[in-house]
Design a protein around this motif. Sequence first.
Motif, short mmCIF file in Angstrom:
data_model
loop_
_atom_site.label_atom_id
_atom_site.label_comp_id
_atom_site.label_asym_id
_atom_site.label_seq_id
_atom_site.Cartn_x
_atom_site.Cartn_y
_atom_site.Cartn_z
N LEU A 260 -0.72 5.64 17.51
CA LEU A 260 -0.21 7.14 17.13
C LEU A 260 1.48 7.93 17.65
O LEU A 260 1.70 8.34 16.25
N ALA A 263 2.25 5.65 14.64
CA ALA A 263 2.53 6.41 13.14
C ALA A 263 3.25 7.70 11.97
O ALA A 263 3.51 8.01 11.97
N GLY A 264 3.51 8.23 14.30
CA GLY A 264 4.29 9.97 14.09
C GLY A 264 5.71 9.29 13.61
O GLY A 264 5.86 10.05 12.80
N ASN A 267 4.88 6.90 9.40
CA ASN A 267 3.52 6.99 9.30
C ASN A 267 3.79 8.67 7.89
O ASN A 267 3.53 9.40 7.24
N PRO A 271 0.70 5.81 5.21
CA PRO A 271 0.35 5.16 6.28
C PRO A 271 0.49 4.06 6.34
O PRO A 271 -0.29 3.13 5.61
N GLU A 291 -8.19 11.20 16.28
CA GLU A 291 -7.44 11.33 16.31
C GLU A 291 -7.20 11.27 14.89
O GLU A 291 -5.50 11.30 14.33
N THR A 295 -2.72 13.49 13.96
CA THR A 295 -1.65 12.92 12.72
C THR A 295 -1.54 13.61 12.06
O THR A 295 -0.04 14.44 11.31
N GLN A 296 -2.32 14.98 11.61
CA GLN A 296 -2.48 16.35 11.07
C GLN A 296 -1.34 16.87 11.39
O GLN A 296 -0.48 17.25 11.21
N VAL A 300 1.53 13.86 9.51
CA VAL A 300 1.97 12.75 9.07
C VAL A 300 0.61 11.51 8.41
O VAL A 300 -0.28 11.72 8.99
N PHE A 302 -2.85 9.04 7.87
CA PHE A 302 -3.63 8.22 8.40
C PHE A 302 -4.30 6.76 8.20
O PHE A 302 -4.82 7.29 7.20
N CYS A 358 -4.11 9.56 3.25
CA CYS A 358 -5.60 8.77 4.75
C CYS A 358 -6.17 7.70 3.93
O CYS A 358 -6.41 7.60 2.88
#
Length: 460
Positions: A260, A263-264, A267, A271, A291, A295-296, A300, A302, A358
């Motif tokens: 994550l 991802a931060g 993303n 993704p 999770e 991300t929300q 970013v 997912f 997503c």
Amino acid sequence: MSIVVSLLRQPRLMCHHIVTCRSSSSLINTPEKEISFADHRTAYAHLSRTEILRAWIVLKLCSFDFLLQNSLKVLEHSQRVLGRGLLEKILRPTLYDQFVAGDDPQSLKETANKLKKVGIKLMILPSLEEDVGQKSDENRYNSNVEVTLQLAEIAYHHGGPLSCLQTKITALISADLLLKLAERNRDKEDQFRTISSWANYMAGGLLAPVSYLDKTENIELEKGLERLKSVGAFASGLQLRLLVDGEFTYLNQAISIAALSMAGAFNQSRPVVWNTYQCYLKDAFEKICSELEITQRMGVGFGAKIVRGAYLERERQLSVEGNYPDPTNPSYEATSDVYDRVVEYLLEEVVRSGGQRCNVIVASHNEKSVLKALTKMRSLGISPKDNTVVFGQIYGMASNITVKLASEGYIVYNSVPYGSLFDVLPYLSRRATENRAVLKGTRRERTLLARELRARFLGF
């Protein structure tokens, strides 16, 4: 030849799929053209007679519980008795060629081209991982980074943007350090603060020392995050999908934090870094929701690879040894219920998020789960061409699903292990032990392979 004769004498397979499903609001219409995974001619048209026979023999061997439970011991004993050279001559044209893409760029290219002809994309899987108790080795981790970047280039070269590369966090950071981080990040807000801190560092910010780590561990953590940063940035630059594999539950909390955090950092527009969700775990649905919310909160994208899971037997054993509640579902059917629920929820999230925020990989060898996902996609109006919902299976298995989906216009990946025989086979042995339910359940595929052999030899 006697094997071929016995295969040709098997009864013909009759199969008919009836797919009916009620959504929460209305009856889903029956698709105009229902997909059947019993089409052996389409599934194996790209394979030679020898390859089909090999597949049948190998999958038959994989159906024996004794071999699956003791595969690593059998390999080690065989190497002592036969010697490395002779064992390689036996295993390379059989088990290795059935499940592994190769051990150099040329062999990987040949596998990629063969799959490309039937519309299948590569999801390269390097056999790099570590478990708790192994000595931390910076040189090994740095070497793993180099291998990962090389495979990222190969994935891009053969598949272009949105190609997939799998990775394990334990290939880049000490599993012992991850375990310590997992034990100290159980609170939801603690997790979010750690994720935000690591994401900020990988995006170019500063990293504050972690209070419960000593000086050496903090240095080790920073070096590990730097490796994650280099891999994430490289994948982002090539517009790849970097899939973080799930591991044992005692590490998964820290692995999720790492995934994550990446991802931060990477993303922002789509993704790039995806986490893997193991639906044999009782808390899989809650974990997905949690999770996705993180991300929300970070604003970013997912990405999620949905699997049933590959560590079930070991997790149950660990729960007994540790005297804590079994984290796994009680049956394969219960796992399937969780799997289908997770997939349905995420497909709805794909639509809610507008598509590109997503993305989902439905990674399954279960025909019913794949058909449910297809039906749900149609009901929600998700087009295969959107590249937001794709499918995946293990290379060397379930070609009847993979090739058929590709022939119908769906985007499908094969998870393709890569590496030398004596590096990959121990890895595959461990996976075989954990995937016994899947490997023992290949009877239908063996029947389809037998039908195709009969068609090749006898013309019907």
